[in-house]
Design an enzyme around this catalytic site. Structure first.
Site, PDB file in Angstrom:
ATOM      1  N   THR A 149       0.843  -1.189   0.000  1.00 37.09           N
ATOM      2  CA  THR A 149       0.000   0.000   0.000  1.00 37.09           C
ATOM      3  C   THR A 149       0.879   1.241   0.000  1.00 37.09           C
ATOM      4  O   THR A 149       1.815   1.323   0.791  1.00 37.09           O
ATOM      5  CB  THR A 149      -0.892  -0.026   1.266  1.00 37.09           C
ATOM      6  OG1 THR A 149      -1.826  -1.082   1.110  1.00 37.09           O
ATOM      7  CG2 THR A 149      -1.610   1.285   1.492  1.00 37.09           C
ATOM      8  N   HIS A 189      -6.490 -10.979  -0.767  1.00 35.12           N
ATOM      9  CA  HIS A 189      -5.759 -10.669   0.475  1.00 35.12           C
ATOM     10  C   HIS A 189      -6.550 -11.231   1.664  1.00 35.12           C
ATOM     11  O   HIS A 189      -7.513 -10.625   2.118  1.00 35.12           O
ATOM     12  CB  HIS A 189      -5.601  -9.162   0.608  1.00 35.12           C
ATOM     13  CG  HIS A 189      -4.624  -8.726   1.658  1.00 35.12           C
ATOM     14  ND1 HIS A 189      -3.977  -9.616   2.494  1.00 35.12           N
ATOM     15  CD2 HIS A 189      -4.170  -7.482   2.014  1.00 35.12           C
ATOM     16  CE1 HIS A 189      -3.176  -8.934   3.316  1.00 35.12           C
ATOM     17  NE2 HIS A 189      -3.287  -7.654   3.038  1.00 35.12           N
ATOM     18  N   ASN A 223      -3.145 -10.534   7.319  1.00 32.78           N
ATOM     19  CA  ASN A 223      -2.857  -9.244   7.969  1.00 32.78           C
ATOM     20  C   ASN A 223      -4.049  -8.503   8.577  1.00 32.78           C
ATOM     21  O   ASN A 223      -4.040  -7.266   8.664  1.00 32.78           O
ATOM     22  CB  ASN A 223      -2.151  -8.299   6.973  1.00 32.78           C
ATOM     23  CG  ASN A 223      -0.766  -8.811   6.589  1.00 32.78           C
ATOM     24  OD1 ASN A 223      -0.329  -9.826   7.111  1.00 32.78           O
ATOM     25  ND2 ASN A 223      -0.085  -8.117   5.690  1.00 32.78           N
ATOM     26  N   TYR A 241      -7.219  -7.996   7.593  1.00 30.98           N
ATOM     27  CA  TYR A 241      -8.265  -7.347   6.790  1.00 30.98           C
ATOM     28  C   TYR A 241      -9.496  -8.266   6.693  1.00 30.98           C
ATOM     29  O   TYR A 241      -9.520  -9.333   7.332  1.00 30.98           O
ATOM     30  CB  TYR A 241      -7.693  -6.915   5.432  1.00 30.98           C
ATOM     31  CG  TYR A 241      -6.577  -5.916   5.664  1.00 30.98           C
ATOM     32  CD1 TYR A 241      -6.876  -4.652   6.185  1.00 30.98           C
ATOM     33  CD2 TYR A 241      -5.246  -6.261   5.479  1.00 30.98           C
ATOM     34  CE1 TYR A 241      -5.860  -3.751   6.495  1.00 30.98           C
ATOM     35  CE2 TYR A 241      -4.227  -5.361   5.775  1.00 30.98           C
ATOM     36  CZ  TYR A 241      -4.541  -4.108   6.292  1.00 30.98           C
ATOM     37  OH  TYR A 241      -3.547  -3.223   6.611  1.00 30.98           O
ATOM     38  N   ASN A 295      -2.903  -5.903  13.137  1.00 31.70           N
ATOM     39  CA  ASN A 295      -4.285  -5.401  13.074  1.00 31.70           C
ATOM     40  C   ASN A 295      -5.212  -6.137  14.036  1.00 31.70           C
ATOM     41  O   ASN A 295      -6.348  -6.492  13.688  1.00 31.70           O
ATOM     42  CB  ASN A 295      -4.848  -5.472  11.651  1.00 31.70           C
ATOM     43  CG  ASN A 295      -4.408  -4.295  10.801  1.00 31.70           C
ATOM     44  OD1 ASN A 295      -4.261  -3.176  11.310  1.00 31.70           O
ATOM     45  ND2 ASN A 295      -4.198  -4.535   9.520  1.00 31.70           N
TER      46      ASN A 295
HETATM   47  C1  LIG Z   1       4.840   0.284   2.891  1.00 33.53           C
HETATM   48  C2  LIG Z   1       4.261  -1.093   3.033  1.00 33.53           C
HETATM   49  C3  LIG Z   1       2.956  -1.331   2.633  1.00 33.53           C
HETATM   50  C4  LIG Z   1       2.401  -2.615   2.692  1.00 33.53           C
HETATM   51  N1  LIG Z   1       1.130  -2.853   2.210  1.00 33.53           N
HETATM   52  C5  LIG Z   1       0.656  -4.131   2.072  1.00 33.53           C
HETATM   53  C6  LIG Z   1      -0.541  -4.414   1.345  1.00 33.53           C
HETATM   54  O1  LIG Z   1      -1.207  -3.542   0.780  1.00 33.53           O
HETATM   55  N2  LIG Z   1      -0.932  -5.704   1.261  1.00 33.53           N
HETATM   56  C7  LIG Z   1      -0.227  -6.720   1.844  1.00 33.53           C
HETATM   57  O2  LIG Z   1      -0.622  -7.882   1.726  1.00 33.53           O
HETATM   58  N3  LIG Z   1       0.926  -6.478   2.513  1.00 33.53           N
HETATM   59  C8  LIG Z   1       1.396  -5.223   2.617  1.00 33.53           C
HETATM   60  N4  LIG Z   1       2.618  -4.987   3.202  1.00 33.53           N
HETATM   61  C9  LIG Z   1       3.422  -6.121   3.673  1.00 33.53           C
HETATM   62  C10 LIG Z   1       4.404  -6.566   2.575  1.00 33.53           C
HETATM   63  O3  LIG Z   1       3.721  -7.166   1.496  1.00 33.53           O
HETATM   64  C11 LIG Z   1       5.403  -7.590   3.137  1.00 33.53           C
HETATM   65  O4  LIG Z   1       4.686  -8.664   3.685  1.00 33.53           O
HETATM   66  C12 LIG Z   1       6.290  -6.982   4.210  1.00 33.53           C
HETATM   67  O5  LIG Z   1       6.875  -5.766   3.771  1.00 33.53           O
HETATM   68  C13 LIG Z   1       7.390  -7.955   4.643  1.00 33.53           C
HETATM   69  O6  LIG Z   1       8.245  -8.254   3.548  1.00 33.53           O
HETATM   70  P1  LIG Z   1       9.726  -7.613   3.499  1.00 33.53           P
HETATM   71  O7  LIG Z   1      10.396  -8.005   4.793  1.00 33.53           O
HETATM   72  O8  LIG Z   1      10.373  -8.201   2.296  1.00 33.53           O
HETATM   73  O9  LIG Z   1       9.549  -6.122   3.411  1.00 33.53           O
HETATM   74  C14 LIG Z   1       3.178  -3.693   3.195  1.00 33.53           C
HETATM   75  C15 LIG Z   1       4.490  -3.443   3.616  1.00 33.53           C
HETATM   76  C16 LIG Z   1       5.043  -2.178   3.517  1.00 33.53           C
HETATM   77  C17 LIG Z   1       6.482  -1.958   3.935  1.00 33.53           C
END
Ligand SMILES: Cc1cc2nc3c(=O)[nH]c(=O)nc-3n(C[C@H](O)[C@H](O)[C@H](O)COP(=O)(O)O)c2cc1C
Length: 360
Positions: free
Chosen positions: A26, A175, A178, A180, A235
């Site tokens: 997001t 989705h 997390n 939702y 959440n």
């Molecule tokens: C800025 C940001 C926005 C995110 N928005 C979503 C989202 O819209 N949907 C989702 O399933 N996960 C979302 N996540 C979680 C990421 O998909 C991912 O699970 C998380 O960053 C961990 O992976 P990483 O350690 O490689 O960053 C978001 C993470 C970040 C950092």
């Protein structure tokens, strides 16, 4: 033969040029909830991923709980997303739309007129969230959906998936992680319903399974993926006794459906100890499609996940924000840029399309 992040993948009727997935993130830059040119540029910059999964996108006005997140329920949004899909395809990439309904993780100041905050039960997420007009606010008490509203929401998801295909996406990700809306149905702490959508594991899973079945029927199983996060408290998802049973059941059902992929946030399950680790192994054993793993992976851990733990792909989140050419950097052992967290969720271009590419 050992698999690496760069080995192409042919499985379940789909092909990917490498096993590096850009995780859904997001970014709150869709002013008026309509995808724009800035987003097309951003995703096209990252099109060397084997698969891009977009930021969470709402199937309904009721699912727009955060400020400036995009939707996929009206024609302007479909047209807006076409810019992104065309730009990504022009550079040879593949892109799935993540369908995200915020449910009770919401504030009315973020939502359009005529919408309402809904959830399986009238139980608050009790968190804080940003609103553009009132600053930080507490998430609001949701209305418990009637059985008819639950069924209507399932239809919104199915229509959203059809709209995504019309907008040029290669597929969609449901989705269900997390905290939702679908996750709110799975968890008995947020779902105390007494109709067929609450109570037993089968009943709590029904909303997710009806969405998955409906989308598979509408756009095809080879275009449908789903995201789960067992044990993840994010959440206000409290822990519950039937976690293993619930996700074991979901993995069996996903396998029966032949859904293209299961995208698993595995960090909380790993932290949960023996039971969590057993669940991860069980999901891999039960579900024969493409398993994507996520959360906190670097190149080395990713190689281990592919080679030893039998994952098919690995997704990367924050690393993709600040390294648009992440696959190239991995392949050539280049240093990674750290993202600036102060620009996450802000409305303009700063910290979005302005991260550099390595010299190549
Ligand atoms: C800025 C940001 C926005 C995110 N928005 C979503 C989202 O819209 N949907 C989702 O399933 N996960 C979302 N996540 C979680 C990421 O998909 C991912 O699970 C998380 O960053 C961990 O992976 P990483 O350690 O490689 O960053 C978001 C993470 C970040 C950092």
């Amino acid at each position: 033969m050992s698999q690496t992040l760069f080995t192409p993948l042919h499985k379940n009727g789909a092909e990917f040029s490498n096993r590096i997935v850009m995780a859904p993130m997001t970014r709150c830059r869709a002013i008026g909830n309509v995808p724009n040119d800035l987003m097309a540029t951003y995703y096209a910059q990252r099109a060397t991923a084997g698969l891009i999964i977009t930021e969470g996108t709402s199937p309904s006005p009721n699912g727009l709980g955060y400020a400036r997140i995009p939707g996929i329920f009206n024609q302007a949004q479909v047209e807006g997303w076409k810019k992104t899909t065309e730009a990504v395809h022009a550079t040879g990439g593949k892109i799935f739309l993540q369908i995200m309904h915020t449910g009770r993780v919401s504030h009315s100041a973020n939502m359009p007129e005529g919408s309402k905050i809904v959830a399986p039960s009238a139980i608050s997420a009790d968190g804080n969230m940003w609103t553009d007009s009132q600053g930080m606010q507490k998430t609001e008490m949701p209305e418990a959906m009637t059985t008819d509203e639950v069924k209507a929401t399932v239809q919104e998801y199915i229509q959203a998936a059809k709209n995504a295909i019309e907008a040029g996406f290669d597929g969609v990700e449901i989705h269900a992680a997390n905290g939702y809306l679908p996750n709110q149905f799975l968890n008995p702490n947020s779902n105390t319903r007494t109709d067929e959508y609450g109570g037993s594991t089968e009943n709590r899973s029904r909303f997710v399974l009806e969405i998955a079945q409906g989308i598979v029927d509408a756009i095809g199983k080879e275009k449908t993926g789903i995201r789960f996060s067992p044990y993840n408290p994010f959440n206000a998802m409290g822990q519950f006794d039937e976690t293993f049973e619930t996700y074991d059941y979901l993995a069996q059902e996903m396998n029966k459906l032949g859904i293209l992929y299961v995208h698993l946030l595995d960090g909380a399950a790993r932290a949960a100890g023996k039971e969590g680790l057993e669940l991860l192994a069980k999901i891999r054993e039960t579900y024969h499609g493409i398993l994507i793993v996520n959360a906190g992976y670097d190149k080395e851990r990713a190689a281990h996940a592919l080679d030893v733990e039998k994952a098919d792909m690995v997704s990367f989140g924050s690393k993709f924000i600040s390294n648009p050419d992440l696959p190239y950097r991995f392949e050539h052992n280049l240093e990674l840029v750290t993202p600036d967290q102060n620009t996450f969720y802000t409305p303009d271009a700063v910290g979005y399309t302005d991260y550099g590419f390595s010299e190549n």
